[in-house]
Design an enzyme around this catalytic site. Structure first.
Site, PDB file in Angstrom:
ATOM      1  N   ASN A   1      43.593  34.795  43.448  1.00 47.17           N
ATOM      2  CA  ASN A   1      44.855  35.503  43.383  1.00 47.17           C
ATOM      3  C   ASN A   1      45.950  34.527  42.927  1.00 47.17           C
ATOM      4  OD1 ASN A   1      43.201  37.317  44.142  1.00 47.17           O
ATOM      5  ND2 ASN A   1      43.765  37.366  46.405  1.00 47.17           N
TER       6      ASN A   1
ATOM      7  N   ASP B   1      49.159  35.691  43.768  1.00 45.13           N
ATOM      8  CA  ASP B   1      50.314  36.435  44.225  1.00 45.13           C
ATOM      9  C   ASP B   1      51.062  35.526  45.214  1.00 45.13           C
ATOM     10  OD1 ASP B   1      48.442  36.397  46.596  1.00 45.13           O
ATOM     11  OD2 ASP B   1      47.885  38.381  46.002  1.00 45.13           O
TER      12      ASP B   1
ATOM     13  N   HIS C   1      43.483  29.949  39.694  1.00 44.50           N
ATOM     14  CA  HIS C   1      44.005  30.926  38.551  1.00 44.50           C
ATOM     15  C   HIS C   1      45.535  30.637  38.751  1.00 44.50           C
ATOM     16  CE1 HIS C   1      40.100  33.303  38.327  1.00 44.50           C
ATOM     17  NE2 HIS C   1      39.864  31.789  38.205  1.00 44.50           N
TER      18      HIS C   1
ATOM     19  N   PHE D   1      41.437  44.109  39.894  1.00 45.59           N
ATOM     20  CA  PHE D   1      41.352  44.239  38.382  1.00 45.59           C
ATOM     21  C   PHE D   1      40.366  45.381  38.053  1.00 45.59           C
ATOM     22  CE2 PHE D   1      42.174  39.940  36.165  1.00 45.59           C
ATOM     23  CZ  PHE D   1      43.480  40.188  36.085  1.00 45.59           C
ATOM     24  N   ARG D   2      39.201  45.262  38.724  1.00 51.89           N
ATOM     25  CA  ARG D   2      38.191  45.979  38.189  1.00 51.89           C
ATOM     26  C   ARG D   2      37.958  47.275  38.845  1.00 51.89           C
ATOM     27  NH1 ARG D   2      37.437  40.775  37.607  1.00 51.89           N
ATOM     28  NH2 ARG D   2      37.107  40.015  35.518  1.00 51.89           N
TER      29      ARG D   2
END
Ligand code: CNA
Length: 320
Positions: free
Chosen positions: A146, A148, A165, A74-75
Site C-alpha cells: 500500500n 497510503d 511500492h 485495484f482489482r
C-alpha cells in the site's frame, strides 16, 4: 472515539460482527471447494498467539486492508483500476501506473495525488491490530504494497514498515533519482503545476516515490526480504497476491512457520510446492475468509485482548 451509547469502539464493532462465525465462513467456503473445516487450526493459532508463542510476526498486506478506510482496492469490481481506466480512457488499467504514461502525461498522476492527499484517510481496525501487535513487541516487519501510509497513522514505527511500492511521503526525479523536497512538490501540485527536476537537462517531471510499473522497488525491500525466513508467523491480508516480486514473499517463509491468510477471496493456493496448503492437516497454513477488520477484531476477542486493544486505540488517538 466514544459513541452516544457509551459503548467502546471495539464493543460496537464486535456487536456488529458477533454473528460472524469464522469457522462457519470457512465451512461454507469448504462446501464450495469440498474442503474440511479448519477450526482446530484456528484454535491452535489463537492459543499460540495469545500465549505470545509467536515472537517474530511478519505481515504481508495489500489494498484490501484499506478499503474500509475509504480507499478502493485495484482489482475488485468498481475498484481503482476500473475507475481510473474509465476516467482517463486508458487501454489497460495498468497503464495509469506505468512510468511511460507518467513521462508522457504527468498531470494525470498529479491530479490523482492531489485528491488522494487531500482525502485525509484514517487507519482501519486492521491497521490498529497490526500496530497493537507491534507495540506488544511481537512483530518483526510489515511488508506492505500500500501507498497510503496508514500504517504510520496507526502508530506503527517507520523502521518496522517496508513500503514495497513506495508512498507519498518522499519525492524524487524518476529519471536521475535526485531527492526532491516533498513540500515543494505538494505546493506546486496545489497550484496545478508540474515540478520539473532541477538536475535534468531535458524537462523531467518529479514524482512522489510511489513505485510504478517499469520502476524498480526500493532497495530496502530486497534487503529486508532476506530476513523473511526468521519469521515464525506470516499474516497475509487484503491482497490478490498477483504483483511480483511482492507476491512471492509468503512462499519464502521458513517451512515450519505458520502462515495465515486473511482475505475476502482465496488466493495463492495454486502456487505449487511453496503455495498454501490449507487442507493438509500437517501444514501450518490457515485460511480465514472474510473482511480484514472483522477478522482482526474476532482474533482480538478470541485472545481476550478486547479491553487492552480498546485502551491502546484510545491512547493512540489521545496522543495524535
Ligand atoms: P488487489 O489486487 O486489488 O487485491 C485486493 C485483495 O484484497 C483481493 O483479493 C480482495 O478480495 C481483497 N479484499 C478487498 N477488500 C478486502 C477486505 N476488506 N478484507 C479482506 N480482503 C479484502 O490489491 P493488491 O494490494 O494485491 O495489489 C497490489 C497493488 C495495489 C499495489 O501495487 C498497491 O500499491 C496497489 N493499491 C494500493 C492501495 C492503497 O495504498 N490503499 C489502494 C489500491 C491499490
Amino acid at each position: 472515539m466514544e459513541s452516544k451509547t457509551n459503548k467502546t469502539e471495539v464493543e460496537q464493532i464486535s456487536e456488529r460482527i458477533k454473528n460472524i462465525d469464522i469457522n462457519k465462513e470457512v465451512e461454507e467456503q469448504d462446501t464450495k471447494n469440498e474442503k474440511k473445516p479448519e477450526s482446530t487450526k484456528y484454535l491452535d493459532f489463537i492459543s499460540q498467539l495469545k500465549e505470545n508463542r509467536f515472537k517474530s510476526i511478519i505481515f504481508m498486506t495489500g489494498a484490501g486492508i484499506s478499503t474500509s478506510s475509504g480507499i478502493p482496492d485495484f482489482r475488485s469490481k468498481g475498484g481503482l483500476f476500473q475507475q481510473l481506466q474509465e476516467k482517463y480512457e486508458l487501454s489497460t488499467p495498468e497503464e495509469f501506473f506505468d512510468i511511460n504514461t507518467f513521462k508522457k502525461n504527468p498531470m494525470i498522476f498529479y491530479e490523482f495525488s492531489k485528491d488522494f492527499l487531500s482525502a485525509d484517510y484514517q487507519p482501519s481496525q486492521f491497521h490498529y491490530f497490526m500496530s497493537f501487535l507491534t507495540h506488544k513487541g511481537l512483530v518483526k516487519f510489515i511488508f506492505t504494497q500500500n501507498i497510503d501510509g496508514l500504517e504510520l497513522k496507526a502508530g506503527i514505527p517507520k523502521d518496522k514498515i517496508i513500503f514495497a511500492h513506495g508512498n507519498f511521503l518522499e519525492a524524487h526525479c524518476p529519471k536521475c533519482h535526485l531527492s526532491i523536497d516533498i513540500n515543494e512538490l505538494n505546493k506546486k501540485n496545489e497550484k496545478g503545476e508540474i515540478l520539473y527536476c532541477p538536475n535534468c537537462k531535458k524537462k523531467s517531471p518529479c514524482k512522489w516515490k510511489v513505485v510504478f510499473y517499469g520502476e524498480d522497488l526500493d532497495q530496502n525491500f530486497y534487503l529486508k526480504r532476506r530476513e523473511i525466513t526468521e519469521g515464525d508467523l506470516g499474516i497475509i491480508c487484503g491482497t490478490s497476491l498477483l504483483v511480483q516480486p511482492f507476491c512471492l514473499l509468503p512462499y519464502m517463509m521458513n517451512k515450519n512457520a505458520t502462515r495465515v491468510l486473511i482475505n475476502r477471496d482465496m488466493v495463492g493456493e495454486t502456487r505449487g510446492k511453496a503455495g498454501f496448503k490449507f487442507n493438509k492437516e500437517d501444514s501450518h497454513d490457515l485460511f480465514i475468509q472474510g473482511y480484514s477488520d472483522d477478522i482482526a477484531l474476532q482474533i482480538i476477542k478470541d485472545c481476550g485482548w478486547e479491553k487492552e486493544f480498546d485502551e491502546f486505540i484510545k491512547n493512540l488517538k489521545n496522543q495524535s
